[in-house]
Write a protein that holds these residues in place. Structure first.
Motif, PDB file in Angstrom:
ATOM      1  N   VAL A   1       0.862  -1.191   0.000  1.00  0.00           N
ATOM      2  CA  VAL A   1       0.000   0.000   0.000  1.00  0.00           C
ATOM      3  C   VAL A   1       0.894   1.235   0.000  1.00  0.00           C
ATOM      4  O   VAL A   1       1.900   1.296   0.709  1.00  0.00           O
ATOM      5  N   GLY A   2       0.521   2.225  -0.798  1.00  0.00           N
ATOM      6  CA  GLY A   2       1.290   3.449  -0.903  1.00  0.00           C
ATOM      7  C   GLY A   2       2.432   3.376  -1.898  1.00  0.00           C
ATOM      8  O   GLY A   2       3.150   4.359  -2.089  1.00  0.00           O
ATOM      9  N   GLU A   3       2.593   2.231  -2.550  1.00  0.00           N
ATOM     10  CA  GLU A   3       3.672   2.037  -3.520  1.00  0.00           C
ATOM     11  C   GLU A   3       3.093   1.884  -4.919  1.00  0.00           C
ATOM     12  O   GLU A   3       2.114   1.162  -5.120  1.00  0.00           O
ATOM     13  N   LEU A   4       3.676   2.566  -5.896  1.00  0.00           N
ATOM     14  CA  LEU A   4       3.241   2.400  -7.278  1.00  0.00           C
ATOM     15  C   LEU A   4       3.804   1.082  -7.812  1.00  0.00           C
ATOM     16  O   LEU A   4       5.019   0.900  -7.895  1.00  0.00           O
ATOM     17  N   VAL A   5       2.903   0.168  -8.146  1.00  0.00           N
ATOM     18  CA  VAL A   5       3.286  -1.186  -8.540  1.00  0.00           C
ATOM     19  C   VAL A   5       2.950  -1.409 -10.012  1.00  0.00           C
ATOM     20  O   VAL A   5       1.870  -1.042 -10.473  1.00  0.00           O
ATOM     21  N   THR A   6       3.877  -2.007 -10.742  1.00  0.00           N
ATOM     22  CA  THR A   6       3.661  -2.340 -12.151  1.00  0.00           C
ATOM     23  C   THR A   6       3.187  -3.785 -12.263  1.00  0.00           C
ATOM     24  O   THR A   6       3.741  -4.679 -11.626  1.00  0.00           O
ATOM     25  N   GLU A   7       2.153  -3.993 -13.084  1.00  0.00           N
ATOM     26  CA  GLU A   7       1.553  -5.320 -13.229  1.00  0.00           C
ATOM     27  C   GLU A   7       1.602  -5.785 -14.681  1.00  0.00           C
ATOM     28  O   GLU A   7       1.687  -4.971 -15.611  1.00  0.00           O
ATOM     29  N   LYS A   8       1.478  -7.102 -14.850  1.00  0.00           N
ATOM     30  CA  LYS A   8       1.472  -7.701 -16.183  1.00  0.00           C
ATOM     31  C   LYS A   8       0.693  -9.003 -16.102  1.00  0.00           C
ATOM     32  O   LYS A   8       1.020  -9.875 -15.295  1.00  0.00           O
ATOM     33  N   ARG A   9      -0.354  -9.144 -16.924  1.00  0.00           N
ATOM     34  CA  ARG A   9      -1.172 -10.361 -16.911  1.00  0.00           C
ATOM     35  C   ARG A   9      -1.437 -10.822 -18.338  1.00  0.00           C
ATOM     36  O   ARG A   9      -1.677 -10.014 -19.241  1.00  0.00           O
ATOM     37  N   ASN A  10      -1.407 -12.153 -18.536  1.00  0.00           N
ATOM     38  CA  ASN A  10      -1.745 -12.743 -19.824  1.00  0.00           C
ATOM     39  C   ASN A  10      -3.247 -13.011 -19.841  1.00  0.00           C
ATOM     40  O   ASN A  10      -3.741 -13.932 -19.182  1.00  0.00           O
ATOM     41  N   ILE A  11      -3.972 -12.193 -20.578  1.00  0.00           N
ATOM     42  CA  ILE A  11      -5.434 -12.283 -20.586  1.00  0.00           C
ATOM     43  C   ILE A  11      -5.910 -13.620 -21.143  1.00  0.00           C
ATOM     44  O   ILE A  11      -6.852 -14.226 -20.615  1.00  0.00           O
ATOM     45  N   ARG A  12      -5.285 -14.113 -22.185  1.00  0.00           N
ATOM     46  CA  ARG A  12      -5.727 -15.374 -22.786  1.00  0.00           C
ATOM     47  C   ARG A  12      -5.597 -16.526 -21.793  1.00  0.00           C
ATOM     48  O   ARG A  12      -6.501 -17.378 -21.682  1.00  0.00           O
ATOM     49  N   GLU A  13      -4.493 -16.543 -21.054  1.00  0.00           N
ATOM     50  CA  GLU A  13      -4.295 -17.617 -20.086  1.00  0.00           C
ATOM     51  C   GLU A  13      -5.285 -17.513 -18.938  1.00  0.00           C
ATOM     52  O   GLU A  13      -5.875 -18.517 -18.506  1.00  0.00           O
ATOM     53  N   ASP A  14      -5.482 -16.304 -18.417  1.00  0.00           N
ATOM     54  CA  ASP A  14      -6.429 -16.115 -17.317  1.00  0.00           C
ATOM     55  C   ASP A  14      -7.853 -16.437 -17.756  1.00  0.00           C
ATOM     56  O   ASP A  14      -8.627 -17.060 -17.014  1.00  0.00           O
ATOM     57  N   TRP A  15      -8.205 -16.009 -18.961  1.00  0.00           N
ATOM     58  CA  TRP A  15      -9.562 -16.235 -19.471  1.00  0.00           C
ATOM     59  C   TRP A  15      -9.841 -17.731 -19.614  1.00  0.00           C
ATOM     60  O   TRP A  15     -10.917 -18.212 -19.260  1.00  0.00           O
ATOM     61  N   LYS A  16      -8.858 -18.465 -20.122  1.00  0.00           N
ATOM     62  CA  LYS A  16      -9.040 -19.899 -20.294  1.00  0.00           C
ATOM     63  C   LYS A  16      -9.171 -20.593 -18.948  1.00  0.00           C
ATOM     64  O   LYS A  16      -9.945 -21.555 -18.803  1.00  0.00           O
ATOM     65  N   GLN A  17      -8.456 -20.109 -17.955  1.00  0.00           N
ATOM     66  CA  GLN A  17      -8.519 -20.724 -16.634  1.00  0.00           C
ATOM     67  C   GLN A  17      -9.886 -20.554 -15.980  1.00  0.00           C
ATOM     68  O   GLN A  17     -10.412 -21.489 -15.370  1.00  0.00           O
ATOM     69  N   VAL A  18     -10.490 -19.353 -16.115  1.00  0.00           N
ATOM     70  CA  VAL A  18     -11.760 -19.122 -15.419  1.00  0.00           C
ATOM     71  C   VAL A  18     -12.984 -19.456 -16.263  1.00  0.00           C
ATOM     72  O   VAL A  18     -14.005 -19.906 -15.729  1.00  0.00           O
ATOM     73  N   PHE A  19     -12.900 -19.259 -17.587  1.00  0.00           N
ATOM     74  CA  PHE A  19     -14.063 -19.507 -18.440  1.00  0.00           C
ATOM     75  C   PHE A  19     -13.927 -20.761 -19.299  1.00  0.00           C
ATOM     76  O   PHE A  19     -14.902 -21.202 -19.909  1.00  0.00           O
ATOM     77  N   GLY A  20     -12.717 -21.321 -19.376  1.00  0.00           N
ATOM     78  CA  GLY A  20     -12.510 -22.498 -20.200  1.00  0.00           C
ATOM     79  C   GLY A  20     -12.557 -22.213 -21.679  1.00  0.00           C
ATOM     80  O   GLY A  20     -12.820 -23.125 -22.479  1.00  0.00           O
ATOM     81  N   GLU A  21     -12.289 -20.974 -22.078  1.00  0.00           N
ATOM     82  CA  GLU A  21     -12.345 -20.568 -23.480  1.00  0.00           C
ATOM     83  C   GLU A  21     -11.022 -19.957 -23.912  1.00  0.00           C
ATOM     84  O   GLU A  21     -10.381 -19.242 -23.134  1.00  0.00           O
ATOM     85  N   ASP A  22     -10.623 -20.231 -25.151  1.00  0.00           N
ATOM     86  CA  ASP A  22      -9.419 -19.623 -25.713  1.00  0.00           C
ATOM     87  C   ASP A  22      -9.845 -18.370 -26.468  1.00  0.00           C
ATOM     88  O   ASP A  22     -10.104 -18.400 -27.671  1.00  0.00           O
ATOM     89  N   ILE A  23      -9.896 -17.259 -25.765  1.00  0.00           N
ATOM     90  CA  ILE A  23     -10.386 -16.014 -26.341  1.00  0.00           C
ATOM     91  C   ILE A  23      -9.320 -15.389 -27.242  1.00  0.00           C
ATOM     92  O   ILE A  23      -8.124 -15.454 -26.946  1.00  0.00           O
ATOM     93  N   GLU A  24      -9.749 -14.795 -28.355  1.00  0.00           N
ATOM     94  CA  GLU A  24      -8.811 -14.194 -29.295  1.00  0.00           C
ATOM     95  C   GLU A  24      -8.911 -12.678 -29.354  1.00  0.00           C
ATOM     96  O   GLU A  24      -8.023 -12.022 -29.914  1.00  0.00           O
ATOM     97  N   GLU A  25      -9.967 -12.110 -28.771  1.00  0.00           N
ATOM     98  CA  GLU A  25     -10.165 -10.663 -28.874  1.00  0.00           C
ATOM     99  C   GLU A  25     -11.006 -10.161 -27.713  1.00  0.00           C
ATOM    100  O   GLU A  25     -11.908 -10.843 -27.241  1.00  0.00           O
ATOM    101  N   ILE A  26     -10.685  -8.965 -27.229  1.00  0.00           N
ATOM    102  CA  ILE A  26     -11.546  -8.280 -26.267  1.00  0.00           C
ATOM    103  C   ILE A  26     -12.029  -6.984 -26.895  1.00  0.00           C
ATOM    104  O   ILE A  26     -11.476  -6.524 -27.899  1.00  0.00           O
ATOM    105  N   ASP A  27     -13.058  -6.396 -26.290  1.00  0.00           N
ATOM    106  CA  ASP A  27     -13.716  -5.243 -26.899  1.00  0.00           C
ATOM    107  C   ASP A  27     -13.642  -3.960 -26.086  1.00  0.00           C
ATOM    108  O   ASP A  27     -13.944  -2.888 -26.600  1.00  0.00           O
ATOM    109  N   ALA A  28     -13.269  -4.056 -24.805  1.00  0.00           N
ATOM    110  CA  ALA A  28     -13.227  -2.850 -23.985  1.00  0.00           C
ATOM    111  C   ALA A  28     -12.346  -3.063 -22.772  1.00  0.00           C
ATOM    112  O   ALA A  28     -12.142  -4.192 -22.319  1.00  0.00           O
TER     113      ALA A  28
END
Length: 228
Positions: A175-202
């Protein structure tokens, strides 16, 4: 649902059972705001008056203030809920990684984020994949600075199973620290929804405390997408 003068009006019975997070997703789906094709990622959140970022208020207004010198966006919520979102198609086959930075001044006390009464977060950034004409198929993934859930936890949003929460940060650590993040959306999406997503819209951000009635301050850096 009615749209009038650039604003969205959801039927009362549909709006009543939804949290601000879910309503923001629906707003992104129905408003039909024009996409902006930009190379190198999304426009800067901190650019004053940029036409790409739109604000949606739900319970009062979270105040978003551009900080030009710091190149950050300050969000201040006091029992309020409103968010900003930008509609743009992102090819995840080319750029699956979402990058951003953030900082929170505090986390929320005594909230259960898995229940509707605790669906508040000092900071979160999320991506949306619309279902086209089948709007009920719209899904979203929300990366949150959780107040109580352990880092790495994933769970359905308290208001809809079409959205999943991911605790990227947890509690008062950093808390109080500026933290840089990085996430692989395709991997996370497949883990929670079971889908290999190719595009997001927003992409959207929101700091909200309307359910708990507490206060929170957060700072956001510009989100951008990358190949690696």
């Amino acid at each position: 649902m009615r749209v009038r003068s650039g604003r969205i009006f959801l039927p009362a019975q549909q709006n009543a059972g939804m949290g601000p997070w879910a309503r923001l997703v629906l707003a992104a789906v129905f408003m039909g705001w024009a996409c902006v094709a930009l190379a190198g990622g999304l426009p800067a959140l901190y650019a004053p008056g940029h036409p790409g970022w739109k604000e949606k208020e739900f319970v009062g207004r979270t105040v978003y203030t551009p900080l030009q010198e710091e190149k950050l966006l300050l969000a201040e919520s006091n029992g309020t809920a409103s968010g900003l979102f930008f509609e743009q198609s992102i090819d995840l086959r080319a750029t699956p990684w979402l990058n951003w930075s953030w900082k929170v001044e505090n986390v929320l006390q005594g909230v259960n984020e898995r229940e509707k009464g605790g669906d508040d977060y000092p900071a979160r950034i999320y991506v949306v994949a619309k279902g086209g004409l089948a709007f009920w198929k719209t899904k979203a993934l929300s990366y949150a600075w959780s107040s109580t859930e352990p880092e790495g936890a994933m769970w359905p949003n308290a208001f809809t199973s079409s959205a999943y929460m991911v605790a990227v940060r947890s509690g008062t650590a950093r808390v109080g620290e500026l933290v840089t993040e990085k996430r692989n959306i395709r991997e996370d999406w497949k883990q929670v929804f079971g889908e290999d997503i190719e595009e997001i819209d927003a992409v959207a951000i929101m700091t909200d405390t309307d359910n708990s009635g507490q206060s929170a301050r957060a700072w956001y850096g510009q989100p951008w997408f990358s190949k690696h």
